[in-house]
Write an enzyme that holds these catalytic residues in place. Structure first.
Site, PDB file in Angstrom:
ATOM      1  N   TYR A 141       0.855  -1.373   0.130  1.00 39.30           N
ATOM      2  CA  TYR A 141       0.022   0.000   0.166  1.00 39.30           C
ATOM      3  C   TYR A 141       0.876   1.441  -0.094  1.00 39.30           C
ATOM      4  O   TYR A 141       1.980   1.382   0.535  1.00 39.30           O
ATOM      5  CB  TYR A 141      -0.964  -0.051   1.192  1.00 39.30           C
ATOM      6  CG  TYR A 141      -1.365   1.443   1.523  1.00 39.30           C
ATOM      7  CD1 TYR A 141      -0.630   2.315   2.481  1.00 39.30           C
ATOM      8  CD2 TYR A 141      -2.310   1.870   0.560  1.00 39.30           C
ATOM      9  CE1 TYR A 141      -1.112   3.650   2.362  1.00 39.30           C
ATOM     10  CE2 TYR A 141      -2.673   3.136   0.673  1.00 39.30           C
ATOM     11  CZ  TYR A 141      -2.033   3.980   1.658  1.00 39.30           C
ATOM     12  OH  TYR A 141      -2.486   5.525   1.520  1.00 39.30           O
ATOM     13  N   ASP A 146       1.395   5.306   7.582  1.00 46.95           N
ATOM     14  CA  ASP A 146       0.042   4.464   7.431  1.00 46.95           C
ATOM     15  C   ASP A 146       0.259   3.288   7.429  1.00 46.95           C
ATOM     16  O   ASP A 146       0.792   2.534   6.385  1.00 46.95           O
ATOM     17  CB  ASP A 146      -0.670   5.135   6.246  1.00 46.95           C
ATOM     18  CG  ASP A 146      -2.120   4.696   6.186  1.00 46.95           C
ATOM     19  OD1 ASP A 146      -2.651   5.245   5.342  1.00 46.95           O
ATOM     20  OD2 ASP A 146      -2.354   3.819   7.169  1.00 46.95           O
ATOM     21  N   HIS A 187      -1.923   1.054   7.472  1.00 45.13           N
ATOM     22  CA  HIS A 187      -3.160   0.684   6.661  1.00 45.13           C
ATOM     23  C   HIS A 187      -4.086  -0.576   7.192  1.00 45.13           C
ATOM     24  O   HIS A 187      -4.053  -1.587   6.251  1.00 45.13           O
ATOM     25  CB  HIS A 187      -2.915   0.504   5.257  1.00 45.13           C
ATOM     26  CG  HIS A 187      -3.754   1.000   4.096  1.00 45.13           C
ATOM     27  ND1 HIS A 187      -4.624   0.229   3.497  1.00 45.13           N
ATOM     28  CD2 HIS A 187      -4.089   2.335   4.041  1.00 45.13           C
ATOM     29  CE1 HIS A 187      -5.489   0.900   2.674  1.00 45.13           C
ATOM     30  NE2 HIS A 187      -5.162   2.148   2.711  1.00 45.13           N
ATOM     31  N   GLU A 191      -0.799   5.607  11.661  1.00 44.09           N
ATOM     32  CA  GLU A 191      -2.095   5.678  11.350  1.00 44.09           C
ATOM     33  C   GLU A 191      -2.793   4.378  10.837  1.00 44.09           C
ATOM     34  O   GLU A 191      -2.086   3.613  10.363  1.00 44.09           O
ATOM     35  CB  GLU A 191      -2.152   6.252   9.908  1.00 44.09           C
ATOM     36  CG  GLU A 191      -3.770   6.353   9.449  1.00 44.09           C
ATOM     37  CD  GLU A 191      -3.653   7.238   8.112  1.00 44.09           C
ATOM     38  OE1 GLU A 191      -2.601   8.045   7.836  1.00 44.09           O
ATOM     39  OE2 GLU A 191      -4.551   6.993   7.326  1.00 44.09           O
ATOM     40  N   ARG A 251      -9.549  10.656  12.123  1.00 45.97           N
ATOM     41  CA  ARG A 251      -9.278  10.819  10.433  1.00 45.97           C
ATOM     42  C   ARG A 251     -10.673  10.949   9.788  1.00 45.97           C
ATOM     43  O   ARG A 251     -10.629  11.197   8.711  1.00 45.97           O
ATOM     44  CB  ARG A 251      -8.135   9.905  10.076  1.00 45.97           C
ATOM     45  CG  ARG A 251      -7.120   9.946  10.678  1.00 45.97           C
ATOM     46  CD  ARG A 251      -5.666   9.720   9.782  1.00 45.97           C
ATOM     47  NE  ARG A 251      -5.821   9.313   8.575  1.00 45.97           N
ATOM     48  CZ  ARG A 251      -5.851  10.037   7.180  1.00 45.97           C
ATOM     49  NH1 ARG A 251      -5.817  11.407   7.277  1.00 45.97           N
ATOM     50  NH2 ARG A 251      -5.925   9.615   6.164  1.00 45.97           N
ATOM     51  N   GLU A 263      -4.498  15.935   5.571  1.00 43.29           N
ATOM     52  CA  GLU A 263      -3.854  15.226   4.359  1.00 43.29           C
ATOM     53  C   GLU A 263      -4.078  15.727   3.109  1.00 43.29           C
ATOM     54  O   GLU A 263      -5.372  16.467   3.185  1.00 43.29           O
ATOM     55  CB  GLU A 263      -4.479  13.570   4.530  1.00 43.29           C
ATOM     56  CG  GLU A 263      -3.848  13.017   3.414  1.00 43.29           C
ATOM     57  CD  GLU A 263      -4.377  11.539   3.301  1.00 43.29           C
ATOM     58  OE1 GLU A 263      -5.061  11.021   4.040  1.00 43.29           O
ATOM     59  OE2 GLU A 263      -3.991  10.673   2.465  1.00 43.29           O
ATOM     60  N   TRP A 301      -6.703  -4.907   3.240  1.00 40.21           N
ATOM     61  CA  TRP A 301      -5.873  -4.092   2.287  1.00 40.21           C
ATOM     62  C   TRP A 301      -5.461  -2.846   2.968  1.00 40.21           C
ATOM     63  O   TRP A 301      -6.050  -2.226   3.418  1.00 40.21           O
ATOM     64  CB  TRP A 301      -6.378  -4.035   0.959  1.00 40.21           C
ATOM     65  CG  TRP A 301      -5.607  -3.042   0.094  1.00 40.21           C
ATOM     66  CD1 TRP A 301      -4.309  -3.413  -0.510  1.00 40.21           C
ATOM     67  CD2 TRP A 301      -5.883  -1.677  -0.236  1.00 40.21           C
ATOM     68  NE1 TRP A 301      -3.815  -2.460  -1.242  1.00 40.21           N
ATOM     69  CE2 TRP A 301      -4.869  -1.310  -0.978  1.00 40.21           C
ATOM     70  CE3 TRP A 301      -6.884  -0.744   0.195  1.00 40.21           C
ATOM     71  CZ2 TRP A 301      -4.824   0.029  -1.632  1.00 40.21           C
ATOM     72  CZ3 TRP A 301      -6.759   0.324  -0.321  1.00 40.21           C
ATOM     73  CH2 TRP A 301      -5.626   0.922  -1.176  1.00 40.21           C
TER      74      TRP A 301
END
Ligand code: CS2
Ligand code: MG
Length: 402
Positions: free
Chosen positions: A159, A210, A212, A236, A283, A339, A402
Site C-alpha cells: 500500500y 500509515d 493501513h 495511522e 481522521r 492530508e 488491504w
C-alpha cells in the site's frame, strides 16, 4: 428558499467521482462530494433513487432537519454508503447557506482560528533509499509534514507505493488486483526506514506513517515501541478499528501517537476511542461520515478528550471535500493536520477551486461557500469507468486487510 432540482453527477477525469448539485428557486446552488472509492454507483443510486424524491420542495435552509430526516427516516442507520450520501447533500446545503449569507463557509462556522492549514504530503519509494530521497524532495517542496511509505524487502508491492511519484490512485483495476502481505517482513523493515529518515533529516520534519489496518493490537504495540526513538507525528490505522477497545492494548505499550478513522462513517465508530483517549487524531472525514453537520459533532466530542482532527485527504476524495475540509480545518479549534494528495490537472479542471499550497500549508480563498465548483460540461466528457481497490492476501493465501 426551496430545493428545485438535485442532480447526481458521475464523472471520471482519470478516476471516478460522484457529486451532487442542489439548485434552489432563488438561483443559488450548492455542490457536494459523494465519492466512495470502489463503490461509487451504490452511493449515486442511494441519492438518485432514495433521497432526491424526498428533497424536492424542501426548505434548503433547514440543514439539520434534512440531515435528521435522512438519518432517522431511512430506518437503517449508519454505514459508508448511506453516510456518504447524506454527506453529499449536507455539503451542498452548507454551500448554499454560505452563498446565501454571502460569506465563505469558515465564517459561517465561526470564523478563522488559523492563518493556514498545515498539511502532510505523501512521499513513497520502491525501497528505503528511494523513500528517503522522496522525503527530501517533499521537504524541498516546502512540506513541514511528510508521510513515508516504502516498498518492503521481499514483497512485490504494498500500500502507498506508486509508480507515479506525483499521484497515487489505489483503485487500479477493473476487478480487484491482489497484493501479497507479510507482517513479519514489514515489522522487521519499518524501524530501519524511520531510523534512516531521522539520521538523514534530523528531528525537525514531522514524519507520519500509515499501517493501513494490517496489524493486531500487540503487533501495533511492538511497532509503536520500535518507532518511539523517531518521534512520529502519528502512526495511522495501526489495526482495523471495529474493536475500539483493542486500542487499549496498544496504548499500554507505546507513546507513539495514534490516528484512525478514515473508514468510519459516524461518531459511534469512534465514541469509545475518543472517550477513553485511545487515539490522538481522528481522521474521519466530511465526505464519508455524514458531512459538515456530523463532523462538527465528532470534532466537539474529540476536543473534550484532547484529540485533534486529521482529516483523510486522498485523491479519491474530490476537491469538493477538500474545499469543505479546509474551511472546517480553518475554523475548528482542535485542528491537528490535513492530508493533502494533490489532484491531477484533469480533475482540477472539472472541479475548479480557490485553495492553494504555500510553504507547507493549504490556503483558502474568501469566495462565498466552500469555494469549489463543478464544471458539468467538462464532467460529462468523462464517463464512469469501473475500478476496484486491491485486496490483500497473506503469503499462504489467506484473505487479509488491504
Ligand atoms: C489512505 C488512502 O490516504 C490514506 O491515508 O489510507 O489512500 C486510502 O487507501 C484510500 O483513500 C482508499 O480509497
Ligand atoms: Mg490511511
Amino acid at each position: 428558499m426551496k430545493i428545485r432540482a438535485v442532480k447526481v453527477i458521475v464523472t471520471c477525469p482519470g478516476r471516478n467521482f460522484v457529486s451532487v448539485k442542489i439548485e434552489t428557486d432563488e438561483g443559488i446552488y450548492g455542490v457536494g462530494d459523494a465519492t466512495l472509492n470502489g463503490r461509487e454507483l451504490a452511493v449515486a443510486s442511494y441519492i438518485q433513487d432514495h433521497m432526491i424524491p424526498c428533497l424536492i420542495g424542501r426548505d434548503a435552509s433547514q440543514i439539520e432537519d434534512i440531515w435528521q430526516f435522512f438519518y432517522r427516516g431511512a430506518y437503517w442507520r449508519r454505514g459508508s454508503v448511506k453516510m456518504t450520501a447524506i454527506a453529499a447533500i449536507d455539503m451542498a446545503l452548507w454551500d448554499i447557506k454560505a452563498k446565501a449569507a454571502n460569506m465563505p463557509l469558515y465564517q459561517l462556522l465561526g470564523g478563522k482560528s488559523r492563518h493556514g492549514v498545515l498539511v502532510y504530503g505523501h512521499a513513497n519509494g520502491k525501497d528505503l533509499a528511494e523513500t528517503v530521497d522522496e522525503v527530501g524532495r517533499y521537504i524541498d517542496l516546502g512540506y513541514k509534514a511528510i508521510r513515508a511509505q516504502s516498498g518492503i524487502p521481499g514483497l512485490a508491492g504494498t500500500y502507498g507505493v506508486s509508480k507515479d511519484k506525483a499521484f497515487y490512485e489505489p483503485a487500479d483495476a477493473d476487478l480487484p488486483s491482489e497484493n501479497i502481505w507479510s507482517t513479519s517482513k514489514y515489522l522487521n523493515f519499518l524501524p530501519t526506514l524511520f531510523s534512516a529518515l531521522r539520521s538523514t533529516y534530523g528531528n525537525e520534519p514531522q514524519l507520519l506513517h500509515d499501517v493501513h489496518h494490517r496489524l493486531t493490537p500487540i503487533e501495533a504495540a511492538r511497532l509503536g515501541k520500535d518507532l518511539e526513538p523517531y518521534h512520529l507525528f502519528w502512526l495511522e490505522d495501526a489495526v482495523p478499528a471495529e474493536l475500539q477497545e483493542g486500542f487499549r492494548l496498544i496504548r499500554q505499550h507505546t507513546i507513539t501517537p495514534l490516528a484512525v478513522g478514515e473508514v468510519f462513517s459516524s461518531i459511534f465508530d469512534c465514541q469509545q476511542l475518543i472517550t477513553e483517549q485511545l487515539i490522538d487524531y481522528i481522521r474521519t472525514t466530511i465526505v464519508h461520515a455524514g458531512g459538515i453537520s456530523h463532523l462538527r459533532k465528532v470534532a466537539a466530542l474529540a476536543e473534550i478528550y484532547h484529540i485533534k482532527t486529521g482529516f483523510h485527504g486522498a485523491t479519491d476524495l474530490s476537491p469538493i471535500t477538500m474545499g469543505c475540509a479546509l474551511h472546517f480545518d480553518t475554523w475548528v479549534s482542535n485542528f491537528g493536520i490535513q492530508e493533502y494528495m494533490p489532484h491531477t490537472e484533469q480533475t482540477n479542471e472539472v472541479f475548479p477551486h480557490d485553495y492553494h499550497f504555500a510553504h507547507g500549508y493549504l490556503m483558502i480563498g474568501d469566495k462565498p461557500g466552500h469555494g469549489t465548483d463543478i464544471n458539468e460540461a467538462l464532467a460529462a466528457k468523462y464517463p464512469y469507468q469501473r475500478a476496484y481497490l486491491p485486496i490483500n492476501r497473506l503469503e499462504d493465501g489467506s484473505m487479509f486487510n488491504w
